[in-house]
Write an enzyme that holds these catalytic residues in place. Structure first.
Site, PDB file in Angstrom:
ATOM      1  N   PRO A   2      57.842  -0.873  24.026  1.00 36.33           N
ATOM      2  CA  PRO A   2      56.547  -1.277  23.512  1.00 36.33           C
ATOM      3  C   PRO A   2      55.409  -0.375  24.021  1.00 36.33           C
ATOM      4  O   PRO A   2      55.513   0.187  25.105  1.00 36.33           O
ATOM      5  CB  PRO A   2      56.380  -2.704  24.056  1.00 36.33           C
ATOM      6  CG  PRO A   2      57.700  -3.084  24.632  1.00 36.33           C
ATOM      7  CD  PRO A   2      58.354  -1.800  25.037  1.00 36.33           C
ATOM      8  N   GLU A   3      54.336  -0.250  23.219  1.00 34.06           N
ATOM      9  CA  GLU A   3      53.149   0.483  23.628  1.00 34.06           C
ATOM     10  C   GLU A   3      52.057  -0.528  23.969  1.00 34.06           C
ATOM     11  O   GLU A   3      52.318  -1.725  24.018  1.00 34.06           O
ATOM     12  CB  GLU A   3      52.750   1.452  22.510  1.00 34.06           C
ATOM     13  CG  GLU A   3      53.878   2.428  22.169  1.00 34.06           C
ATOM     14  CD  GLU A   3      53.580   3.354  20.995  1.00 34.06           C
ATOM     15  OE1 GLU A   3      52.404   3.639  20.722  1.00 34.06           O
ATOM     16  OE2 GLU A   3      54.549   3.794  20.338  1.00 34.06           O
ATOM     17  N   LYS A  58      50.361   0.275  29.887  1.00 33.45           N
ATOM     18  CA  LYS A  58      51.563  -0.387  29.381  1.00 33.45           C
ATOM     19  C   LYS A  58      52.214  -1.294  30.431  1.00 33.45           C
ATOM     20  O   LYS A  58      53.319  -1.797  30.234  1.00 33.45           O
ATOM     21  CB  LYS A  58      52.582   0.658  28.920  1.00 33.45           C
ATOM     22  CG  LYS A  58      52.070   1.596  27.827  1.00 33.45           C
ATOM     23  CD  LYS A  58      53.136   2.619  27.472  1.00 33.45           C
ATOM     24  CE  LYS A  58      52.617   3.657  26.499  1.00 33.45           C
ATOM     25  NZ  LYS A  58      53.642   4.662  26.158  1.00 33.45           N
ATOM     26  N   ARG A 262      60.286  14.397  21.006  1.00 33.25           N
ATOM     27  CA  ARG A 262      59.926  13.178  20.291  1.00 33.25           C
ATOM     28  C   ARG A 262      59.809  13.454  18.798  1.00 33.25           C
ATOM     29  O   ARG A 262      59.222  14.447  18.375  1.00 33.25           O
ATOM     30  CB  ARG A 262      58.574  12.629  20.788  1.00 33.25           C
ATOM     31  CG  ARG A 262      58.449  12.507  22.294  1.00 33.25           C
ATOM     32  CD  ARG A 262      59.440  11.518  22.878  1.00 33.25           C
ATOM     33  NE  ARG A 262      59.178  10.156  22.470  1.00 33.25           N
ATOM     34  CZ  ARG A 262      58.330   9.336  23.093  1.00 33.25           C
ATOM     35  NH1 ARG A 262      57.644   9.746  24.140  1.00 33.25           N
ATOM     36  NH2 ARG A 262      58.163   8.094  22.673  1.00 33.25           N
TER      37      ARG A 262
END
Length: 274
Positions: A2-3, A58, A262
């Site tokens: 999750p961000e 985060k 990425r």
């Protein structure tokens, strides 16, 4: 994943579920997740009351009676609260039992998440050591400071935004969305970003993350909030995971490249390689 939006959504959910609850016992099924001394962790938590929930970037923060529990969800971490009986869960690695019979369960398929227990007075130095940038708000995220930091780095702008030093909370999904909205090519060197581009990135970072929080985050694969509900921000994604589809702004086909390991999505017309 999750961000920041997903972590903030989890924080808000837990705030409604576990505040004021007193911890009775702890079960740790995967000790490597605990980054402080395991024996101390299991000894110190019972008796603590959850006073409030916080977040830094985060990181999820449980403010206890006289300690702070820091949780980093990493790729697949999630929390579930059960008011009575806990069902058998394959990936339940840490269980926090409360005196009222409820249980908070931390699940993590990849086992990348971490938990640490700190004294409150050590929290500031802890985050200083992580070299975290400001929160993505108008109050904290200063444009001039952002512009100066960009000029000192040759990193590709996407890579730079991901490292959490310029501003916290952006991950692979939201960086792609921010740069598409700002019309900036992801591989462009930070030090060549113009003032106009820097201002656009600054504005869109705040806007995208605020919108994602409002939508409860993005559910791409497995993310859910503390109530087991999906987020809906993915319905508003304009470029992430859209390779091969037409750009909603100009009609050009969205491309995907690898940047710093990425997967990176962009519109070759809106985000020119200049």
């Amino acid at each position: 994943m999750p961000e920041l939006p997903e972590v903030e959504t989890v924080r808000r959910g837990l705030e409604k579920l576990i505040l004021g609850k007193k911890i009775s016992s702890i079960e740790v099924h995967y000790p490597k997740m605990i980054k402080t001394d395991l024996e101390e962790f299991q000894k110190e938590l019972p008796g603590q009351v959850i006073q409030s929930m916080g977040r830094r970037g985060k990181y999820l923060l449980f403010y206890l009676s006289d300690k702070v529990l820091i949780s980093h969800l990493r790729m697949e971490g999630k929390y579930f609260y059960y008011p009575d009986q806990v069902p058998e869960r394959k990936h339940a690695h840490v269980l926090i039992h409360f005196e009222d019979g409820g249980t908070l369960v931390y699940e993590d398929v990849r086992k990348f998440g971490t938990l640490e227990l700190l004294a409150p007075e050590l929290l500031d130095s802890y985050f200083i050591s992580k070299k975290l940038g400001p929160e993505p708000t108008e109050k904290d995220f200063d444009l001039l400071t952002f512009e100066k930091a960009l000029k000192k780095s040759k990193k590709p702008i996407k890579t730079h935004l991901l490292d959490q030093t310029l501003v916290v909370g952006l991950g692979n999904i939201y960086v792609d969305e921010v740069l598409w909205r700002a019309k900036v090519y992801p591989a462009k060197s930070s030090q060549t970003i113009t003032k106009k581009e820097a201002r656009a990135i600054h504005e869109q970072t705040i806007s995208v993350l605020e919108q994602a929080v409002d939508k409860g985050g993005s559910t791409i694969r497995s993310y859910t909030n503390a109530f087991g509900e999906n987020g809906t921000m993915q319905e508003l994604h304009q470029v992430y995971d859209k390779a091969g589809l037409a750009c909603s702004r100009c009609g050009t086909i969205i491309e995907k490249i690898q940047l710093g390991g990425r997967g990176t999505h962009f519109c070759p017309r809106c985000q020119r390689r200049s």
